[in-house]
Design a protein around this motif. Structure first.
Motif, mmCIF file in Angstrom:
data_model
loop_
_atom_site.group_PDB
_atom_site.id
_atom_site.type_symbol
_atom_site.label_atom_id
_atom_site.label_comp_id
_atom_site.label_asym_id
_atom_site.label_seq_id
_atom_site.Cartn_x
_atom_site.Cartn_y
_atom_site.Cartn_z
ATOM 1 N N GLY A 175 12.437 -9.077 7.504
ATOM 2 C CA GLY A 175 13.062 -9.220 6.187
ATOM 3 C C GLY A 175 13.214 -7.890 5.488
ATOM 4 N N SER A 176 12.199 -7.036 5.573
ATOM 5 C CA SER A 176 12.247 -5.719 4.940
ATOM 6 C C SER A 176 13.373 -4.870 5.510
ATOM 7 N N GLU A 177 13.514 -4.892 6.841
ATOM 8 C CA GLU A 177 14.564 -4.104 7.476
ATOM 9 C C GLU A 177 15.945 -4.621 7.117
ATOM 10 N N ALA A 178 16.110 -5.940 7.123
ATOM 11 C CA ALA A 178 17.412 -6.528 6.794
ATOM 12 C C ALA A 178 17.775 -6.276 5.329
ATOM 13 N N PHE A 179 16.772 -6.359 4.444
ATOM 14 C CA PHE A 179 17.016 -6.153 3.014
ATOM 15 C C PHE A 179 17.355 -4.691 2.732
ATOM 16 N N ALA A 180 16.671 -3.771 3.420
ATOM 17 C CA ALA A 180 16.957 -2.349 3.240
ATOM 18 C C ALA A 180 18.379 -2.030 3.687
ATOM 19 N N GLU A 181 18.775 -2.570 4.818
ATOM 20 C CA GLU A 181 20.139 -2.324 5.322
ATOM 21 C C GLU A 181 21.184 -2.866 4.346
ATOM 22 N N ALA A 182 20.948 -4.088 3.850
ATOM 23 C CA ALA A 182 21.924 -4.729 2.963
ATOM 24 C C ALA A 182 22.019 -4.023 1.620
ATOM 25 N N THR A 183 20.882 -3.661 1.034
ATOM 26 C CA THR A 183 20.918 -2.998 -0.271
ATOM 27 C C THR A 183 21.526 -1.601 -0.175
#
Length: 215
Positions: A175-183
């Motif tokens: 989740g952290s990796e996906a959220f960082a990429e999206a933001t």
């Protein structure tokens, strides 16, 4: 003085007459949902289907509050606003009352409870500026950034720079990796938060939120 008293009385009578007329019209249209003690309805006691011995009192309280919020939003989506949802903290359960609506045809309480009790799906999604309802509210796009099962914890936290509050999320590694990429990709654009298919909020991304490195 007597004339003033008569005018006041006439005004009160007019207000009562208008209210009675409006209420009568609503009854004729079957728009008024009477109480459970008059028309009947659903009375249910909901208890967590978990082993509570592994949780702290604070975790149980937070879970019950979250469940109450989810139930309320699902009933809001059905335009059922005259329900009663209360937490029984002593017995760790939720008590809910929903009166039948005038003109109700499905009187099967189990069907209603099955719909309310299904597992909630929390998603963070990219938005489509052209995909909105008649009120301009974002609709789900299916472009999911993260889901509820990637959220380890969520708490309200003060945001001192603006004197307001934010939701602090603790995500798992994926989740952290996906959220960082999206933001990082969506700076200046909204990310929509949905509970089931109902929009909760759509905050604007101000900057990339980096994933925390494991210690």
């Amino acid at each position: 003085m007597q004339k003033y008293g008569i005018l006041k009385l006439v005004s009160v009578i007019l207000v009562i007459t208008v209210c009675a007329f409006l209420a009568y019209n609503e009854v004729k249209k079957n728009n008024i949902r009477t109480g459970i003690d008059i028309r009947g309805g659903i009375y249910a006691v909901l208890e967590p289907d978990i082993d509570k011995s592994s949780l702290t009192d604070d975790e149980i309280d937070k879970g019950l509050e979250s469940a109450k919020t989810i139930l309320g939003k699902r009933l809001d989506a059905k335009n059922i606003f005259d329900r009663s949802i209360n937490i029984d903290s002593v017995n760790d359960r939720i008590i809910i009352e929903i009166p039948w609506a005038a003109g109700e045809t499905n009187f099967n309480p189990q069907d209603q409870l099955n719909e309310l009790g299904k597992t909630a799906l929390l998603t963070f999604q990219e938005v489509d500026e052209d995909k909105v309802d008649e009120n301009g509210i974002y609709l789900p796009t299916g472009k999911i950034i993260i889901q509820g099962n990637q959220v380890k914890d969520a708490n309200a936290a003060p945001y001192q720079e603006q004197g307001s509050w934010v939701v602090a999320l603790e995500l798992d590694e994926s989740g952290s990796e996906a959220f960082a990429e999206a933001t990082g990709r969506l700076v200046g654009k909204p990310i929509a938060i949905f509970m089931d298919d109902q929009l909760i909020s759509a905050p604007i991304v101000n900057q990339k939120i980096e994933a925390e490195k494991p210690s």
